[in-house]
Write an enzyme that holds these catalytic residues in place. Structure first.
Site: not given
Length: 117
Positions: A50-52
């Protein structure tokens, strides 16, 4: 429970960076970025979903890598020098990336396979 100041990358076999909005906070800590850079230098498995990818971007380790992420940060990933793929999981060496929670089954398998190596 430990803080990033208390841990040593040499003591860990891998890191899985969480998704959601936590990466926007995590990437603000030099200790987090240093830990990720050390894991990268040692070629230990790094998982991101995801946004990692924001953490890996801020750690400056994505140049020339093939990755995926939530489409919302595709431009951030490519601006960091990565090649972005719209697929459930992308494995490039020791970096295993995924787009979002519906992709968890193939992502978890790919990360587990990387750990087993």
């Amino acid at each position: 429970e430990y803080s990033f100041e208390e841990i040593n990358a040499d003591d860990y076999d891998a890191i899985l960076v969480p998704g959601g909005w936590a990466p926007d906070k995590l990437r603000r800590y030099p200790e987090v970025l240093d830990f990720v850079r050390k894991m990268d230098a040692a070629k230990k498995p790094i998982g991101q979903i995801c946004h990692a990818g924001w953490v890996l971007i801020s750690a400056n380790i994505l140049q020339g890598k093939n990755v995926t992420s939530t489409p919302g940060i595709k431009d951030d990933m490519t601006n960091a020098g990565a090649t972005w793929h719209d697929e459930p999981v992308t494995v490039d060496g020791h970096i295993v990336s995924s787009r979002r929670p519906p992709d968890l089954p193939p992502y978890v398998k790919a990360f587990a396979d990387k750990l087993a190596e």
